[in-house]
Scaffold this active site. Structure first.
Site, PDB file in Angstrom:
ATOM      1  CD  GLU A 197       2.212  40.134  51.911  1.00 28.83           C
ATOM      2  OE1 GLU A 197       2.688  40.442  53.022  1.00 28.83           O
ATOM      3  OE2 GLU A 197       1.107  39.555  51.800  1.00 28.83           O
ATOM      4  CE  LYS A 201       4.302  50.638  37.857  1.00 25.04           C
ATOM      5  NZ  LYS A 201       5.704  50.982  38.151  1.00 25.04           N
ATOM      6  CB  SER A 226       6.776  51.770  50.370  1.00 26.85           C
ATOM      7  OG  SER A 226       6.174  52.451  49.306  1.00 26.85           O
ATOM      8  CB  CYS A 286      10.580  43.580  52.739  1.00 33.56           C
ATOM      9  SG  CYS A 286      10.614  41.914  52.101  1.00 33.56           S
TER      10      CYS A 286
HETATM   11  P1  NAD Z   1       7.430  51.322  46.103  1.00 37.34           P
HETATM   12  O1  NAD Z   1       6.264  51.376  47.005  1.00 37.34           O
HETATM   13  O2  NAD Z   1       8.132  52.595  45.799  1.00 37.34           O
HETATM   14  O3  NAD Z   1       7.002  50.712  44.669  1.00 37.34           O
HETATM   15  C1  NAD Z   1       6.266  49.520  44.552  1.00 37.34           C
HETATM   16  C2  NAD Z   1       5.380  49.603  43.310  1.00 37.34           C
HETATM   17  O4  NAD Z   1       4.429  50.648  43.493  1.00 37.34           O
HETATM   18  C3  NAD Z   1       6.171  49.964  42.049  1.00 37.34           C
HETATM   19  O5  NAD Z   1       5.626  49.256  40.965  1.00 37.34           O
HETATM   20  C4  NAD Z   1       5.943  51.445  41.917  1.00 37.34           C
HETATM   21  O6  NAD Z   1       6.036  51.900  40.581  1.00 37.34           O
HETATM   22  C5  NAD Z   1       4.541  51.607  42.445  1.00 37.34           C
HETATM   23  N1  NAD Z   1       4.280  52.939  43.001  1.00 37.34           N
HETATM   24  C6  NAD Z   1       5.163  53.785  43.581  1.00 37.34           C
HETATM   25  N2  NAD Z   1       4.538  54.912  43.978  1.00 37.34           N
HETATM   26  C7  NAD Z   1       3.238  54.770  43.654  1.00 37.34           C
HETATM   27  C8  NAD Z   1       2.085  55.576  43.826  1.00 37.34           C
HETATM   28  N3  NAD Z   1       2.146  56.767  44.396  1.00 37.34           N
HETATM   29  N4  NAD Z   1       0.907  55.110  43.394  1.00 37.34           N
HETATM   30  C9  NAD Z   1       0.813  53.893  42.822  1.00 37.34           C
HETATM   31  N5  NAD Z   1       1.875  53.088  42.635  1.00 37.34           N
HETATM   32  C10 NAD Z   1       3.067  53.513  43.041  1.00 37.34           C
HETATM   33  O7  NAD Z   1       8.422  50.238  46.697  1.00 37.34           O
HETATM   34  P2  NAD Z   1       9.914  49.894  46.264  1.00 37.34           P
HETATM   35  O8  NAD Z   1      10.804  51.021  46.657  1.00 37.34           O
HETATM   36  O9  NAD Z   1       9.956  49.417  44.871  1.00 37.34           O
HETATM   37  O10 NAD Z   1      10.205  48.632  47.204  1.00 37.34           O
HETATM   38  C11 NAD Z   1      10.630  48.769  48.520  1.00 37.34           C
HETATM   39  C12 NAD Z   1       9.488  48.594  49.501  1.00 37.34           C
HETATM   40  O11 NAD Z   1       8.852  47.350  49.281  1.00 37.34           O
HETATM   41  C13 NAD Z   1       9.976  48.565  50.943  1.00 37.34           C
HETATM   42  O12 NAD Z   1       9.082  49.255  51.763  1.00 37.34           O
HETATM   43  C14 NAD Z   1       9.975  47.065  51.268  1.00 37.34           C
HETATM   44  O13 NAD Z   1       9.872  46.781  52.633  1.00 37.34           O
HETATM   45  C15 NAD Z   1       8.780  46.608  50.496  1.00 37.34           C
HETATM   46  N6  NAD Z   1       8.843  45.175  50.199  1.00 37.34           N
HETATM   47  C16 NAD Z   1       8.040  44.348  50.904  1.00 37.34           C
HETATM   48  C17 NAD Z   1       8.076  42.980  50.690  1.00 37.34           C
HETATM   49  C18 NAD Z   1       7.189  42.044  51.466  1.00 37.34           C
HETATM   50  O14 NAD Z   1       7.071  40.898  51.072  1.00 37.34           O
HETATM   51  N7  NAD Z   1       6.558  42.489  52.534  1.00 37.34           N
HETATM   52  C19 NAD Z   1       8.940  42.465  49.722  1.00 37.34           C
HETATM   53  C20 NAD Z   1       9.736  43.346  48.996  1.00 37.34           C
HETATM   54  C21 NAD Z   1       9.671  44.706  49.243  1.00 37.34           C
END
Ligand code: NAD
Length: 541
Positions: free
Chosen positions: A293, A212, A266, A327
């Site tokens: 992550e 997803k 996140s 990130c």
């Molecule tokens: P996000 O958390 O909004 O989304 C990530 C995934 O989770 C998506 O597939 C999204 O559809 C899903 N999601 C969102 N809300 C959800 C919920 N309530 N329940 C279940 N699934 C849900 O993150 P984003 O905005 O796409 O990405 C940015 C974040 O990712 C930042 O915090 C960044 O630091 C982090 N990030 C971390 C790394 C790492 O390697 N540590 C790498 C890339 C991004």
């Protein structure tokens, strides 16, 4: 069937193409961008080899151009996720039973297809759909994803070769089984390569996966799935569903066969998913592997011995590439007072020189931030900074949503090292600096370590070796990826395994064998050549 202890090709990092004016690759990519800009992809889900439509759809537009509609995406309902899981599970035995080198062959082929005929497509989808500059798209959608696929195959071969000792009369073996059940892969918007790696790393190890991706990266996810099919991935091994992550995870985590989560996104979402699976632990046939992550509030720390030129470039590239939406992006900096006047001038000049706009114009450095919600978050943070009499806006500070979600590359300076923008992950092109007295180097180390709940990346700039040693020690747990005299972004597969602990996740190091080990459940096999036939031991006389 073939027999042999096959050696896999020696992995190497894909060469980054320059896209300089006049280059062949620039012309070819521009043509692909033009064609992609003229079409709206019907992005259906992909379950068991079939395209699956839905009554609900959502539109993907370019973050830098509201008028550019790139995809109409079919959004999941609970029944689609159930179907995706059932279909995966029906495929599981065949996929796990396939010789490992046949699985590896799929991903090696995917790497070469991406290196060649699919490169423009995935780069263009990432430029248009996620608003990356051409260089940022190239190092992500092309090079990093190719590297994941090539290196993971080599790591897999190393893992398989790791076998126990055997004593006389006994043959011990380790059987690297996939997890029993299915893996749920949920990927973020900001890296096409992470989107590609999260489902394929477990799949390489013999698992079946429901993927997803982020709704905001649906276009690149669509093409990644098509590329994997072109590479020969059997139907049903990875099933792709688009849309609401909460619904997808509710359905997946209610299933007894839920065996693992491969997540990047996140922190709040990761914690929520962990809780959701923890609350249902009695349901599961096996303890699920949770690999997550998450966020970062990544630092740059300068020692008084730092080279100012290197520091300014590290700050500028670290904070503003991909609009700070990595990130690993530098978002808090600690600068000694003795260097501040030069650093301030340097970073102000650099940030003012950055072009912000349409990334399909390949000279552009920064595109739009990913969506209206992100834009509003940054706009609010900038307004609060402007209203705070203690905070100075060194450069930038504005935002504009007329044509796209644009935010100025911004540098703030604060006298409070624990003020909001020094602590909160904003995920945008906003760098906050704190200027410390040179004499306070040691207390600053403590400040850097204790200010953030995250511990993902950090960069130290210093030429004094004793200071490097001291900082590396004091900040040992402050970053999972620690850079000396370099920006805190840009980890390369096979060179800097990536991930952080504390609030940044489980630190299972994407791009290394450490990650792959989470997707296997080893079985020990002991075979005794001539088993005992008398139950008595000698001491019994
Ligand atoms: P996000 O958390 O909004 O989304 C990530 C995934 O989770 C998506 O597939 C999204 O559809 C899903 N999601 C969102 N809300 C959800 C919920 N309530 N329940 C279940 N699934 C849900 O993150 P984003 O905005 O796409 O990405 C940015 C974040 O990712 C930042 O915090 C960044 O630091 C982090 N990030 C971390 C790394 C790492 O390697 N540590 C790498 C890339 C991004």
């Amino acid at each position: 069937m073939s027999t042999g202890r096959f050696a896999v090709p020696e992995p190497y990092n894909e060469l980054v193409r320059s896209y300089a004016p006049g280059s062949v690759e620039r012309t070819s990519l521009q043509e692909r961008l033009t064609r992609m800009s003229k079409e709206t992809v019907d992005a259906q889900m992909r379950i068991g080899g079939k395209t699956i439509s839905s009554s609900e759809t959502f539109t993907v537009t370019a973050p830098h151009d509201h008028s550019l509609e790139l995809a109409e995406v079919h959004a999941l309902e609970a029944e689609h996720v159930e179907q995706a899981i059932d279909d995966c599970l029906a495929t599981a035995a065949d996929w796990a039973g396939l010789a490992w080198e046949e699985r590896a062959g799929v991903f090696l082929r995917a790497a070469d297809l991406l290196s060649g005929p699919w490169r423009d497509t995935l780069n263009a989808a990432t430029i248009l759909g996620q608003s990356k500059s051409v260089h940022q798209a190239e190092i992500d959608a092309a090079c990093e994803l190719i590297d994941f696929w090539r290196f993971n195959v080599a790591f897999y071969a190393e893992i398989l070769a790791d076998q126990p000792n055997s004593s006389p009369g006994v043959w011990n073996r380790l059987d690297y089984r996939p997890l029993e059940g299915f893996v749920l892969a949920m990927s973020p918007f900001n890296f096409t390569a992470i989107g590609g790696n999260l489902p394929t790393a477990p799949a390489l190890m013999g698992n079946v996966v429901v993927w997803k991706p982020s709704e905001k990266a649906a276009l690149s996810a669509h093409y990644t799935m098509e590329l994997l099919r072109a590479a020969g991935l059997p139907d049903g091994v990875i099933n792709l569903v688009h849309g609401d992550g909460a619904v997808a995870s509710d359905v997946a985590m209610a299933r007894p066969e839920f065996a693992g989560l491969h997540f990047t996104g996140s922190e709040a979402v990761l914690r929520g998913l962990w809780s959701k699976s923890g609350e249902q632990i009695e349901r599961y046939r096996t303890f699920p592997r949770i690999v997550g992550e998450s966020g970062g509030k990544d630092f740059v720390l300068a020692h008084p011995s730092a080279s100012v030129d290197a520091l300014v470039v590290g700050l500028g590239r670290g904070a503003f590439e991909y609009q700070g939406q990595k990130c690993s992006a530098a978002s808090r900096a600690y600068i000694p007072r003795s260097l501040w006047p030069q650093v301030r001038d340097g970073i102000a000049d650099l940030a003012s020189d950055l072009t912000v706009g349409d990334v399909a114009d390949l000279t552009t450095f920064c595109g739009g931030v990913i969506d209206g919600q992100a834009w509003q978050r940054h706009t609010d943070a900038l307004a609060a900074a402007r209203d705070d009499a203690d905070i100075e806006v060194v450069v930038g500070g504005g935002s504009d949503k007329t044509d796209g979600w644009f935010v100025d590359p911004t540098v703030l300076v604060t006298p409070d090292p624990r003020s909001d923008t020094m602590v909160r992950e904003l995920f945008g092109p906003i760098l906050t600096c704190y200027v410390y007295d040179d004499d306070n180097w040691e207390t600053t180390l403590e400040l850097v370590d204790t200010t953030s709940r995250y511990a993902l990346t950090g960069g130290l700039f210093a030429t004094d070796r004793a200071a490097v040693d001291q900082a590396a020690d004091a900040l040992r747990n402050a970053a999972g990826n620690f850079y000396v005299n370099d920006k805190p972004t840009g980890a390369v597969v096979g060179q800097q395994p990536f991930g952080g602990a504390r609030g940044s996740g489980t630190n299972d190091k994407a791009g290394s064998a450490l990650n792959l080990l989470r997707w296997t459940s080893a079985r020990s096999i002991k075979e005794t050549a001539a088993p005992a036939v008398d139950w008595r031991y000698p001491h019994q006389g």
